[in-house]
Design an enzyme around this catalytic site. Structure first.
Site, PDB file in Angstrom:
ATOM      1  N   LYS A 159       0.585  -1.316   0.212  1.00 28.50           N
ATOM      2  CA  LYS A 159      -0.038   0.244   0.032  1.00 28.50           C
ATOM      3  C   LYS A 159       0.824   1.082   0.153  1.00 28.50           C
ATOM      4  O   LYS A 159       1.694   1.182   0.576  1.00 28.50           O
ATOM      5  CB  LYS A 159      -1.143   0.075   1.269  1.00 28.50           C
ATOM      6  CG  LYS A 159      -2.008   1.395   1.246  1.00 28.50           C
ATOM      7  CD  LYS A 159      -2.816   1.039   2.435  1.00 28.50           C
ATOM      8  CE  LYS A 159      -4.031   2.067   2.558  1.00 28.50           C
ATOM      9  NZ  LYS A 159      -4.719   1.909   3.737  1.00 28.50           N
ATOM     10  N   SER A 171      -9.407   2.161   2.848  1.00 31.47           N
ATOM     11  CA  SER A 171      -8.439   3.028   2.084  1.00 31.47           C
ATOM     12  C   SER A 171      -7.431   2.161   1.320  1.00 31.47           C
ATOM     13  O   SER A 171      -6.722   2.532   0.116  1.00 31.47           O
ATOM     14  CB  SER A 171      -7.597   4.175   2.770  1.00 31.47           C
ATOM     15  OG  SER A 171      -7.019   3.396   3.637  1.00 31.47           O
ATOM     16  N   SER A 186     -10.097  -0.278   6.848  1.00 36.11           N
ATOM     17  CA  SER A 186      -9.481  -0.145   5.375  1.00 36.11           C
ATOM     18  C   SER A 186      -8.937  -1.434   4.980  1.00 36.11           C
ATOM     19  O   SER A 186      -8.237  -1.550   4.079  1.00 36.11           O
ATOM     20  CB  SER A 186      -8.401   0.882   5.315  1.00 36.11           C
ATOM     21  OG  SER A 186      -9.144   2.004   5.672  1.00 36.11           O
TER      22      SER A 186
END
Length: 489
Positions: free
Chosen positions: A87, A157, A181
């Protein structure tokens, strides 16, 4: 599998789980380079549609793969050759970390986050950086789409991490969770998503939203891959047994004592989640598990409101530097956090922090009465549009710091995946994975949702994208796969 079958393994290698791939690499039936070429072909085939990657350098990936293939067998680590998506809020010294922010476009911190250091030491290959919302803090997604329906959100996210694993572009990806997330995109994309106990993995080199909540997490397509990661990060319980040893001791749900916590958020559950919960309970009870429907004590009712207070105040602290230095590049939501911290006083923050802290040992005591607790992951299937969807069912568990695992297997009215979560007390991560293995096997086999591999041309009908499906993946392999085109990224 003998050497004569290796070419077919290489051809469809992107369909394998990481645990399966590592086995083939150890026996010499597959090289790291062969495997990553299969993944890169898959990404080239699908990236223009799914858009899961913020950064990927094909030539550098192949260079890493060849270097790993050259390592002598006796010097290889436990994750040797495992490709991982990272990420884009996690520092990597050889790739940019850009936070989906124009202020950090092309930013190279030149240092690895602590989890990346551990993964490299174990022999993992970092494939690239996956997309995220701005600073992993907003509800407006990046350009990433859900691989199972391109008109729907992949969640966030950790948008790119969930979508890339769900689309067979990488077997494992890292995410971070402040509220939901990891669990939310795992549910929306039909993957496993694991948020360990808060504090179990170093957060050095990860961008913070909330110092009280933020936790590194993992996306995979199987429990075995989560076990490999848990052992690599030392997520052992007090028994000192590694997760792999705990896993091998449990092969059935017969005799398990589970609780069902609908939580105070249950009025927000849609028909897909309500049906998934009912089906899950019926499947487990039919196989000998005890499942008790349990209500949280009334003292937990304030938890969601307290969560919001802590998030706003700590978000204000986290984004004040960006506000002062790069206000013109900062989204309105984050500007609001930096300016007002949600309008909450220090007194309100202390009440919330202390109130949540007092509830954590009480929740541990409740959870300790069961092998695990079943709970919703999301209100329903992934919604249409670019917003990341609701994390209402996740915020309670993020606040309480407990380990949470999303398991796929169910589906909503539009055929999209719906996951359910298992929860355990703090520092019972290995126990949670062990209990989840037989539970997840039942959900995947009989929950009603089948993992599919999408690779035909995408068309638009009535203003919505429609991703065609031409093969169904079972147990990590496809027996009727047709290869798509190959191109350089």
């Amino acid at each position: 599998m003998g050497a004569a079958q290796a070419p077919s393994v290489a051809e469809d290698a992107h369909l394998l789980t990481a645990a399966e791939v590592l086995g083939y690499i150890r026996t010499g039936d597959l090289t790291v380079e062969q495997y990553v070429r299969a993944l890169l072909d898959r990404i080239a085939e699908r990236d223009s549609q799914v858009r899961a990657w913020a950064y990927l350098d094909r030539d550098y990936v192949l260079e890493q793969a060849r270097a790993l293939d050259a390592v002598p067998l006796e010097q290889r680590g436990p994750l040797h050759g495992m490709p991982i998506g990272v990420k884009d809020v996690i520092y990597t010294k050889d790739m940019p970390t850009q936070f989906n922010s124009s202020a950090y476009k092309g930013n190279f911190p030149k240092v690895d986050a602590a989890p990346i250091t551990l993964l490299r030491a174990a022999g993992a290959l970092l494939l690239g950086k996956t997309t995220t919302t701005e600073f992993a803090a907003t509800g407006e997604g990046p350009a990433t789409r859900n691989p199972h329906d391109l008109s729907r959100t992949p969640g966030g996210s950790s948008s790119g991490s969930g979508a890339s694993v769900g689309d067979f572009q990488v077997p494992v990806a890292l995410g971070t969770q402040t509220g939901g997330s990891v669990i939310r995109p795992a549910s929306f994309n039909g993957t496993y998503g694991f948020k360990p106990t808060w504090g179990r993995i170093s957060r050095e080199g990860l961008k913070f939203f909330s110092v009280t909540y933020d936790t590194l997490g993992f996306f995979t397509r199987g429990i075995d891959d989560l076990v490999l990661l848990a052992d690599a990060f030392g997520l052992h319980d007090d028994s000192s047994l590694p997760a792999s040893a705990r896993l091998s001791s449990l092969d059935s749900v017969d005799g398990l004592r589970l609780a069902l916590f609908r939580t105070m958020m249950w009025p927000h559950a849609g028909p897909g989640t309500r049906a998934a919960v009912d089906d899950a309970v019926a499947l487990l009870r039919a196989r000998g598990a005890t499942v008790e429907d349990v209500e949280l004590p009334a003292e937990f009712d304030q938890l969601p409101a307290w969560y919001d207070v802590v998030l706003a105040v700590e978000g204000g602290t986290a984004f004040l530097p960006e506000y002062r230095a790069n206000r013109a590049h900062l989204g309105a939501l984050l500007v609001g956090y930096a300016q007002t911290s949600g309008g909450y006083s220090h007194r309100a923050y202390l009440e919330a922090v202390d109130g949540i802290a007092a509830l954590r040992p009480k929740m541990d005591a409740v959870l300790a009465g069961y092998d695990a607790v079943l709970t919703p992951s999301t209100p329903d299937e992934a919604p249409i549009g670019s917003t990341t969807g609701s994390y209402l069912f996740c915020k309670v568990w993020s606040a309480l710091h407990v380990p949470v695992l999303n398991m796929p297997g169910f589906q909503g009215a539009h055929g999209m995946p719906i996951g359910l979560s298992l929860v355990a007390p703090r520092f019972k991560d290995a126990q949670l994975l062990a209990v989840a293995a037989p539970v997840a096997a039942i959900f995947e086999a009989e929950g009603g949702w089948t993992r599919r591999v999408h690779n035909k041309t995408v068309t638009m009908t009535n203003g919505h994208y429609n991703g065609a499906v031409d093969k169904t993946e079972t147990n990590g392999a496809s027996h009727n796969a047709t290869r798509g085109f190959k191109s350089r990224l």
